[in-house]
Design a protein around this motif. Structure first.
Motif, PDB file in Angstrom:
ATOM      1  N   ALA A 220      44.843  93.241  55.486  1.00  0.00           N
ATOM      2  CA  ALA A 220      44.692  94.082  54.296  1.00  0.00           C
ATOM      3  C   ALA A 220      43.286  93.970  53.727  1.00  0.00           C
ATOM      4  O   ALA A 220      42.644  94.988  53.435  1.00  0.00           O
ATOM      5  N   ASP A 221      42.799  92.743  53.567  1.00  0.00           N
ATOM      6  CA  ASP A 221      41.449  92.564  53.030  1.00  0.00           C
ATOM      7  C   ASP A 221      40.400  93.169  53.954  1.00  0.00           C
ATOM      8  O   ASP A 221      39.423  93.753  53.495  1.00  0.00           O
TER       9      ASP A 221
ATOM     10  N   LEU B 123      47.552  89.403  54.888  1.00  0.00           N
ATOM     11  CA  LEU B 123      46.521  89.473  53.853  1.00  0.00           C
ATOM     12  C   LEU B 123      45.128  89.641  54.469  1.00  0.00           C
ATOM     13  O   LEU B 123      44.309  90.405  53.962  1.00  0.00           O
TER      14      LEU B 123
ATOM     15  N   LEU C  30      40.314  96.893  53.445  1.00  0.00           N
ATOM     16  CA  LEU C  30      39.715  97.283  52.171  1.00  0.00           C
ATOM     17  C   LEU C  30      38.194  97.133  52.170  1.00  0.00           C
ATOM     18  O   LEU C  30      37.542  97.620  51.260  1.00  0.00           O
TER      19      LEU C  30
ATOM     20  N   ALA D 255      48.862  88.771  43.256  1.00  0.00           N
ATOM     21  CA  ALA D 255      47.556  89.354  43.586  1.00  0.00           C
ATOM     22  C   ALA D 255      47.443  89.626  45.076  1.00  0.00           C
ATOM     23  O   ALA D 255      46.889  90.648  45.489  1.00  0.00           O
ATOM     24  N   ARG D 256      47.983  88.732  45.907  1.00  0.00           N
ATOM     25  CA  ARG D 256      47.957  88.955  47.360  1.00  0.00           C
ATOM     26  C   ARG D 256      48.770  90.182  47.729  1.00  0.00           C
ATOM     27  O   ARG D 256      48.316  91.012  48.516  1.00  0.00           O
TER      28      ARG D 256
ATOM     29  N   GLN E  93      47.932  97.800  48.323  1.00  0.00           N
ATOM     30  CA  GLN E  93      46.777  98.692  48.174  1.00  0.00           C
ATOM     31  C   GLN E  93      46.296  99.154  49.552  1.00  0.00           C
ATOM     32  O   GLN E  93      46.025 100.333  49.764  1.00  0.00           O
ATOM     33  N   ALA E  94      46.213  98.240  50.490  1.00  0.00           N
ATOM     34  CA  ALA E  94      45.806  98.596  51.853  1.00  0.00           C
ATOM     35  C   ALA E  94      46.830  99.522  52.498  1.00  0.00           C
ATOM     36  O   ALA E  94      46.458 100.489  53.176  1.00  0.00           O
TER      37      ALA E  94
ATOM     38  N   HIS F 124      49.500  92.639  45.854  1.00  0.00           N
ATOM     39  CA  HIS F 124      48.817  93.829  45.334  1.00  0.00           C
ATOM     40  C   HIS F 124      47.796  94.339  46.355  1.00  0.00           C
ATOM     41  O   HIS F 124      47.730  95.539  46.619  1.00  0.00           O
ATOM     42  N   ARG F 125      47.012  93.442  46.935  1.00  0.00           N
ATOM     43  CA  ARG F 125      46.007  93.850  47.937  1.00  0.00           C
ATOM     44  C   ARG F 125      46.671  94.398  49.190  1.00  0.00           C
ATOM     45  O   ARG F 125      46.192  95.368  49.778  1.00  0.00           O
TER      46      ARG F 125
ATOM     47  N   CYS G  36      40.875 103.709  48.436  1.00  0.00           N
ATOM     48  CA  CYS G  36      40.926 102.476  49.211  1.00  0.00           C
ATOM     49  C   CYS G  36      40.025 101.405  48.626  1.00  0.00           C
ATOM     50  O   CYS G  36      40.290 100.226  48.824  1.00  0.00           O
ATOM     51  N   ARG G  37      38.983 101.762  47.969  1.00  0.00           N
ATOM     52  CA  ARG G  37      38.039 100.776  47.451  1.00  0.00           C
ATOM     53  C   ARG G  37      38.282 100.447  45.989  1.00  0.00           C
ATOM     54  O   ARG G  37      37.638  99.578  45.449  1.00  0.00           O
TER      55      ARG G  37
END
Length: 74
Positions: free
Chosen positions: A46-47, A43, A50, A4-5, A11-12, A7-8, A72-73
């Motif tokens: 990235a967070d 992370l 986002l 999951a980390r 994604q970023a 993935h974020r 992005c969202r």
């Protein structure tokens, strides 16, 4: 949890790549540079990217491209 980390983070990186018209590898390198510059984890960067209001704080210019904002969202 680790998946999951990542993935974020990816994604970023995809958001940066779309906005800056660069490869995902270049975007990931940019995220890593921001992480090192600001003393944050990858992370956290990235967070932060986002989140809608944090992009300008990270030095990524905002664009009026609504399609990219949606990516992005998502």
């Amino acid at each position: 949890m680790r998946a999951a980390r990542w993935h974020r983070i990816h994604q970023a990186a995809g958001c940066v790549a779309a906005r800056e018209d660069c490869s995902t590898a270049e975007a990931l390198a940019w995220l890593q540079a921001v992480s090192a510059r600001d003393g944050l984890s990858l992370l956290e960067v990235a967070d932060g990217l986002l989140q809608p209001s944090t992009e300008s704080e990270l030095g990524l210019p905002r664009q009026d491209d609504r399609a990219t904002e949606t990516v992005c969202r998502a």
